[in-house]
Design a protein around this motif. Sequence first.
Motif, PDB file in Angstrom:
ATOM      1  N   ILE A   1      54.672  35.981  31.783  1.00  0.00           N
ATOM      2  CA  ILE A   1      55.310  36.794  32.858  1.00  0.00           C
ATOM      3  C   ILE A   1      54.944  36.760  34.148  1.00  0.00           C
ATOM      4  N   TYR A   2      53.599  36.114  34.143  1.00  0.00           N
ATOM      5  CA  TYR A   2      53.473  36.925  35.662  1.00  0.00           C
ATOM      6  C   TYR A   2      53.873  35.629  35.823  1.00  0.00           C
ATOM      7  N   GLU A   3      53.573  34.101  35.950  1.00  0.00           N
ATOM      8  CA  GLU A   3      54.183  32.797  36.348  1.00  0.00           C
ATOM      9  C   GLU A   3      55.547  32.397  36.312  1.00  0.00           C
ATOM     10  N   MET A   4      56.314  32.926  35.577  1.00  0.00           N
ATOM     11  CA  MET A   4      58.042  33.411  35.366  1.00  0.00           C
ATOM     12  C   MET A   4      58.165  33.951  36.427  1.00  0.00           C
ATOM     13  N   VAL A   5      58.299  35.159  36.657  1.00  0.00           N
ATOM     14  CA  VAL A   5      58.346  36.465  37.916  1.00  0.00           C
ATOM     15  C   VAL A   5      57.912  35.555  39.135  1.00  0.00           C
ATOM     16  N   ALA A   6      56.895  35.133  39.295  1.00  0.00           N
ATOM     17  CA  ALA A   6      56.169  34.574  41.176  1.00  0.00           C
ATOM     18  C   ALA A   6      56.594  33.459  41.421  1.00  0.00           C
ATOM     19  N   ALA A   7      56.946  32.638  40.308  1.00  0.00           N
ATOM     20  CA  ALA A   7      57.854  31.502  40.567  1.00  0.00           C
ATOM     21  C   ALA A   7      58.995  31.829  41.175  1.00  0.00           C
ATOM     22  N   VAL A   8      60.253  32.315  40.285  1.00  0.00           N
ATOM     23  CA  VAL A   8      61.645  32.891  41.239  1.00  0.00           C
ATOM     24  C   VAL A   8      61.127  33.994  42.194  1.00  0.00           C
ATOM     25  N   VAL A   9      60.197  34.812  42.287  1.00  0.00           N
ATOM     26  CA  VAL A   9      60.251  35.408  43.367  1.00  0.00           C
ATOM     27  C   VAL A   9      60.109  34.569  45.244  1.00  0.00           C
ATOM     28  N   ASP A  10      59.095  33.236  44.533  1.00  0.00           N
ATOM     29  CA  ASP A  10      59.032  33.069  45.679  1.00  0.00           C
ATOM     30  C   ASP A  10      60.492  32.170  46.596  1.00  0.00           C
ATOM     31  N   ALA A  11      61.296  32.196  45.105  1.00  0.00           N
ATOM     32  CA  ALA A  11      62.397  31.342  45.681  1.00  0.00           C
ATOM     33  C   ALA A  11      63.141  31.724  46.033  1.00  0.00           C
TER      34      ALA A  11
END
Length: 323
Positions: free
Chosen positions: A115-125
């Motif tokens: 969850i952390y990895e996926m959400v962080a990747a979307v937030v950054d993009a």
Amino acid sequence: MKNPVVLAPMAGVCNSAFRLTVKEFGAGLVYAEMVSDKGIIFKNEKTMNMLYIDECEKPLSLQIFGGEKESLVEAAKFVDKNTNADIIDINMGCPVPKITKCDAGAKWLLDPNKIYEMVAAVVDAVEKPVTVKMRIGWDEEHIYAVENAQAVERAGGQAVAVHGRTRAQMYEGTSNWDIIREVKQAVSIPVIGNGDVSTPQDAKRMLEEVGCDGVMIGRAALGNPWMIYRTVKYLESGELIGEPTPREKIDVCILHLDRLIALKNEEIAVREMRKHASWYLKGIRGNAKVRNAINACTTRDELVNLLTSFVEELEEKQSVQAG
């Protein structure tokens, strides 16, 4: 949001025609039905049509789902740059096997690190705010709601909506508001509570007992946008407004139908509207016969004539009884 009442994202239901109708009844925020990341990337025609948002619906949260980081990020970037959505929401709650077996939806609930990895990747993009809608857990043995919500917050998610059921419960049993309260106490981002809000009184109770920032209404709004209006008014003033008359229900049902026809074309809209018409008729005395007849309707005129005749007969009976 001008009020804390939120329309839940319901698959096969929350298209623009339905959302606009609910918005006019006062919802503070509406969610679009979930859209596949792969459908967006491959420019699937049906998926692309699902991205349409009328300006009058805003603020609106557009929900995407997927199981792989690369495709989810690509889809989020497309939504960010090419739609007028205000929020990008990530689905972490859908319990349906065809979604979970793709490692999407509720499957994420088993792994806070993912969850952390996926959400962080979307937030950054993306530039738009990113939120998450989730369930409390996979099943009774795997309830990681607090850890999962904290992972969303750490990753830069700006709000989390929590449905108080596990994936194993699907839509059965009762919603566990205690766990939603634990989530609210564990994070500083806004928390929207969801599950078993069937009346305006339920909504008030959820806000008070759970302490959440918003209350999400799903199935109780089907064929019943008055639930949204009555809830908003009850939260604002404590006044409990009465239920709509059969005529009011039918009038809004026909308005909804016409919006759906404008969105999709008559044949598809009438087919889709059959279930909605049945929902609008729920609670009206003597509706069984007309609900059965709805399923044979193939044109707007057939459906409108059926509904109008039904309500006229009903009004005639009532006036005879009253006279």
